[in-house]
Design a protein around this motif. Structure first.
Motif, PDB file in Angstrom:
ATOM      1  N   PHE A  27       0.851  -1.191   0.000  1.00 12.69           N
ATOM      2  CA  PHE A  27       0.000   0.000   0.000  1.00 12.69           C
ATOM      3  C   PHE A  27       0.889   1.245   0.000  1.00 12.69           C
ATOM      4  O   PHE A  27       1.909   1.281   0.707  1.00 12.69           O
ATOM      5  CB  PHE A  27      -0.904  -0.016   1.237  1.00 12.69           C
ATOM      6  N   PRO A  28       0.580   2.264  -0.793  1.00 10.20           N
ATOM      7  CA  PRO A  28      -0.619   2.329  -1.621  1.00 10.20           C
ATOM      8  C   PRO A  28      -0.384   1.931  -3.082  1.00 10.20           C
ATOM      9  O   PRO A  28       0.531   2.403  -3.716  1.00 10.20           O
ATOM     10  CB  PRO A  28      -0.973   3.823  -1.546  1.00 10.20           C
ATOM     11  N   GLY A  29      -1.228   1.029  -3.573  1.00  7.91           N
ATOM     12  CA  GLY A  29      -1.389   0.824  -4.996  1.00  7.91           C
ATOM     13  C   GLY A  29      -0.465  -0.110  -5.745  1.00  7.91           C
ATOM     14  O   GLY A  29      -0.622  -0.278  -6.947  1.00  7.91           O
ATOM     15  N   VAL A  30       0.523  -0.747  -5.095  1.00  7.65           N
ATOM     16  CA  VAL A  30       1.475  -1.570  -5.836  1.00  7.65           C
ATOM     17  C   VAL A  30       1.127  -3.049  -5.673  1.00  7.65           C
ATOM     18  O   VAL A  30       1.021  -3.542  -4.546  1.00  7.65           O
ATOM     19  CB  VAL A  30       2.924  -1.315  -5.375  1.00  7.65           C
ATOM     20  N   VAL A  31       0.986  -3.767  -6.791  1.00  5.41           N
ATOM     21  CA  VAL A  31       0.760  -5.213  -6.799  1.00  5.41           C
ATOM     22  C   VAL A  31       1.957  -5.859  -7.489  1.00  5.41           C
ATOM     23  O   VAL A  31       2.261  -5.554  -8.640  1.00  5.41           O
ATOM     24  CB  VAL A  31      -0.541  -5.582  -7.535  1.00  5.41           C
ATOM     25  N   LYS A  32       2.648  -6.743  -6.791  1.00  2.00           N
ATOM     26  CA  LYS A  32       3.841  -7.397  -7.325  1.00  2.00           C
ATOM     27  C   LYS A  32       3.560  -8.877  -7.541  1.00  2.00           C
ATOM     28  O   LYS A  32       3.204  -9.592  -6.610  1.00  2.00           O
ATOM     29  CB  LYS A  32       5.019  -7.217  -6.359  1.00  2.00           C
TER      30      LYS A  32
END
Length: 256
Positions: free
Chosen positions: A100-105
């Protein structure tokens, strides 16, 4: 003489109305903050990182994950994304982490390459340890440490089982194998011939390969190049012995 009774005071009324109003205002405020948060950019996916892929394209992994920039960050769990990406045949393991915020790995581990195959059109195909075939035109340099499969049909179930057995071999064992060709027989429909980089010719079968591999390694490491047969019975004949026998046979024919 009678005692005078004391006057009892009525308990004061609690001011419940103001407390209820305060609670309602607090709930409304929290609801407003929640609405504002989920409609703001901070609650959206701002970046999708993909690592570890070699044969599966980033676009292919992204489509399987079914998440894009702008989606709600908390709408889909990491486990759900992992399950979707795992449907790709190249995948051995998938790990998804959110920051958070907003990062998908999305970190993927594909099945290892155990062999290569050259199609009739000249296209190089990599065979993974689970039997999956993937295009490998950019990985021709890896031919130096992987065997090449020749003469196999696309839908041959023996080839898929062979790739699984190759996947169980160590790196050193696998790197010595040069070419593998099917030579089926009535007794062994899965019979194969293996040519090694150490100049051995090995006739065996995919079904017996797991139990024969250690003995095969022992012969290759201790004997000079020759022909090895590992089926119901195991035999080894050095190539120079075969050459001598052929020369003797030719000499006999000449003198007769």
């Amino acid at each position: 003489m009678s005692a005078q009774m004391p006057v009892l005071k009525e308990p004061g009324r609690k001011r419940m109305g103001s407390r209820k109003l305060l609670s309602i205002l607090l709930l409304l405020f929290m609801a407003l903050l929640t609405v504002l948060f989920f409609n703001s950019s901070i609650s959206k996916i701002s970046e999708i990182q993909i690592e570890g892929n070699r044969f599966a394209a980033r676009e292919e992994i992204g489509q399987a994950a079914a998440v894009v920039v702008g989606d709600a960050f908390f709408r889909t769990s990491s486990q759900a994304i992992e399950g979707r990406v795992m449907t790709l045949p190249q995948m051995e393991k998938v790990t998804v982490t959110k920051a958070f915020p907003g990062v998908v790995k999305i970190t993927v581990k594909e099945y290892p390459v155990v062999a290569f195959e050259l199609s009739a059109h000249g296209e190089m195909t990599a065979l993974l340890s689970n039997g999956t075939s993937v295009n490998a035109d950019n990985d021709q340099l890896l031919l130096v440490d992987k065997p090449v499969l020749s003469g196999w049909s696309d839908d041959d179930p023996v080839k898929e089982e062979l790739t699984k057995q190759l996947g169980k071999m160590g790196t050193k064992q696998l790197s010595d194998l040069s070419e593998i060709i099917p030579i089926p027989s009535t007794a062994y429909p899965d019979r194969i011939v293996i040519y090694t980089r150490t100049k051995f010719e090995v006739i065996t079968a995919v079904s017996v390969l797991p139990e024969k591999i250690e003995a095969l390694n022992a012969v290759i490491e201790t004997q000079e190049p020759g022909k090895i047969t590992m089926l119901l019975a195991d035999t080894y004949v050095p190539f120079h012995t075969e050459s001598s026998e052929n020369m003797d046979s030719n000499q006999k024919e000449t003198t007769q």
